[in-house]
Write an enzyme that holds these catalytic residues in place. Structure first.
Site, PDB file in Angstrom:
ATOM      1  N   ASP A  15     -12.727  -2.239 -10.615  1.00  0.00           N
ATOM      2  CA  ASP A  15     -12.867  -0.785 -10.524  1.00  0.00           C
ATOM      3  C   ASP A  15     -12.854  -0.330  -9.068  1.00  0.00           C
ATOM      4  O   ASP A  15     -13.267  -1.073  -8.174  1.00  0.00           O
ATOM      5  CB  ASP A  15     -14.176  -0.367 -11.217  1.00  0.00           C
ATOM      6  N   HIS A  32      -3.711   1.166  -6.949  1.00  0.00           N
ATOM      7  CA  HIS A  32      -3.399   0.224  -8.035  1.00  0.00           C
ATOM      8  C   HIS A  32      -2.480  -0.895  -7.544  1.00  0.00           C
ATOM      9  O   HIS A  32      -2.621  -2.049  -7.955  1.00  0.00           O
ATOM     10  CB  HIS A  32      -2.763   0.957  -9.218  1.00  0.00           C
ATOM     11  N   LEU A 126      -6.455 -22.580 -14.491  1.00  0.00           N
ATOM     12  CA  LEU A 126      -7.262 -21.396 -14.806  1.00  0.00           C
ATOM     13  C   LEU A 126      -6.821 -20.741 -16.110  1.00  0.00           C
ATOM     14  O   LEU A 126      -5.625 -20.528 -16.337  1.00  0.00           O
ATOM     15  CB  LEU A 126      -7.116 -20.366 -13.665  1.00  0.00           C
TER      16      LEU A 126
HETATM   17  C1  IPE Z   1     -13.021   0.727 -16.680  1.00  0.00           C
HETATM   18  O1  IPE Z   1     -12.923   1.506 -15.553  1.00  0.00           O
HETATM   19  C2  IPE Z   1     -11.659   0.311 -17.122  1.00  0.00           C
HETATM   20  C3  IPE Z   1     -10.961  -0.608 -16.243  1.00  0.00           C
HETATM   21  C4  IPE Z   1     -11.411  -1.090 -15.112  1.00  0.00           C
HETATM   22  C5  IPE Z   1      -9.673  -1.022 -16.716  1.00  0.00           C
HETATM   23  P1  IPE Z   1     -12.877   3.085 -15.613  1.00  0.00           P
HETATM   24  O2  IPE Z   1     -12.788   3.541 -14.211  1.00  0.00           O
HETATM   25  O3  IPE Z   1     -11.810   3.521 -16.536  1.00  0.00           O
HETATM   26  O4  IPE Z   1     -14.280   3.430 -16.277  1.00  0.00           O
HETATM   27  P2  IPE Z   1     -15.207   4.695 -16.156  1.00  0.00           P
HETATM   28  O5  IPE Z   1     -14.376   5.894 -16.482  1.00  0.00           O
HETATM   29  O6  IPE Z   1     -15.696   4.729 -14.742  1.00  0.00           O
HETATM   30  O7  IPE Z   1     -16.307   4.444 -17.121  1.00  0.00           O
HETATM   31  C1  IPE Z   2      -9.646   0.599 -11.749  1.00  0.00           C
HETATM   32  O1  IPE Z   2      -9.632   1.542 -10.735  1.00  0.00           O
HETATM   33  C2  IPE Z   2      -8.281   0.351 -12.329  1.00  0.00           C
HETATM   34  C3  IPE Z   2      -8.050   0.954 -13.653  1.00  0.00           C
HETATM   35  C4  IPE Z   2      -8.955   1.539 -14.397  1.00  0.00           C
HETATM   36  C5  IPE Z   2      -6.705   0.905 -14.143  1.00  0.00           C
HETATM   37  P1  IPE Z   2      -9.775   3.090 -11.033  1.00  0.00           P
HETATM   38  O2  IPE Z   2      -8.413   3.660 -11.217  1.00  0.00           O
HETATM   39  O3  IPE Z   2     -10.716   3.338 -12.148  1.00  0.00           O
HETATM   40  O4  IPE Z   2     -10.373   3.608  -9.659  1.00  0.00           O
HETATM   41  P2  IPE Z   2     -11.500   4.716  -9.466  1.00  0.00           P
HETATM   42  O5  IPE Z   2     -12.658   4.312 -10.329  1.00  0.00           O
HETATM   43  O6  IPE Z   2     -10.916   6.020  -9.902  1.00  0.00           O
HETATM   44  O7  IPE Z   2     -11.819   4.664  -8.018  1.00  0.00           O
HETATM   45 MG    MG Z   3     -12.727   3.660 -12.273  1.00  0.00          MG
END
Ligand code: IPE
Ligand code: IPE
Ligand code: MG
Length: 237
Positions: A15, A32, A126
């Protein structure tokens, strides 16, 4: 001091890609791209530290709520990743598996995922699992439907259903439950990731944003894990 305990199975909620990009004044999609690079490098690092199973949350059943542009970009990133994934898995001896409801993905993506799973099936390094269009509640719902269908056919009596059978009906069938969960970016919630499997897992939360995750941070997580006393409902020894 005894030997360091290495968690056999580590689950990671990757995240903070969006916030990482924002801090640099770049579009979320840039985060990303960097996050995918970090993930590639980390597979090797986890394995070098003796971790056998790495399971990562890449796209949730809720992530479709994001803008069409971001979702499209994430799917294209996955497509790009798949192009080299077979060669990478063979080079690194990784066994790759994808969990989640793949039926909502484009047919070419589904095909390349299956090809990757087949091509890496006998690899002994892995065990790398990627959760795509994954939601724990969705996974449990799909499993319950399959068991209910067997019961309706008369192949199974409701009182015969065991925890083991439920585990074996989930997407993670055959895998041990995670020993350690890592979530980056300072959020301290599961966001629908592996709710059944994480019942007795230790949780490590770090403010580091996923694209910045590195070996030092992994070592901190393993050290944290070593400081925990896992009782599984028993008593302190
Ligand atoms: C959880 O992260 C999903 C992934 C990392 C794929 P999100 O960024 O989507 O989750 P919330 O919205 O903070 O709960
Ligand atoms: C995690 O990073 C990746 C996915 C959920 C695909 P985020 O896209 O949720 O990044 P933040 O949380 O908005 O910073
Ligand atoms: Mg996120």
């Amino acid at each position: 001091m005894g030997e360091k305990k290495i968690p056999r199975h580590v689950a990671v909620i990757l995240d903070g890609n969006g916030r990482w990009a924002k801090k640099k004044g770049r579009p979320r999609t840039f985060g990303h791209v960097q996050g995918a690079k970090t993930l590639e490098a980390m597979c090797e690092t986890f394995w070098n530290h003796g971790i056998e199973y790495l399971t990562v949350y890449a796209f949730s059943t809720e992530n479709w709520k994001r803008s069409e542009e971001e979702v499209g970009m994430l799917m294209n990133l996955l497509r790009e990743y798949m192009k080299n994934a077979i060669r990478r898995a063979v080079d690194n001896n990784m066994k790759v598996r994808v969990i989640g409801d793949l039926s909502r993905l484009a047919p070419d993506l589904q095909e390349s995922i299956h090809a990757l799973e087949r091509a890496s099936d006998t690899n002994t390094g892995l065990k790398f699992t990627i959760a795509i269009n994954y939601g724990g509640r969705d996974e449990i719902t799909r499993a319950v439907r399959r068991l209910a269908a067997q019961a309706a056919e008369g192949a199974l009596r409701p009182e015969e259903i065991t925890e083991q059978m439920i585990s074996e009906s989930l997407d993670t069938a055959g895998m041990p439950d995670p020993d350690l969960l890592i979530r980056t970016s300072g959020e301290e919630r599961l966001s629908n990731f592996l709710p059944w499997q994480l019942a007795y897992t230790e949780f490590y939360f770090t403010p580091v944003l996923w694209p910045d995750f590195d070996e030092d941070e992994l070592v901190r997580a393993i050290d944290y894990y070593n400081g925990r006393d896992r009782r599984f409902g028993g008593v302190h020894e």
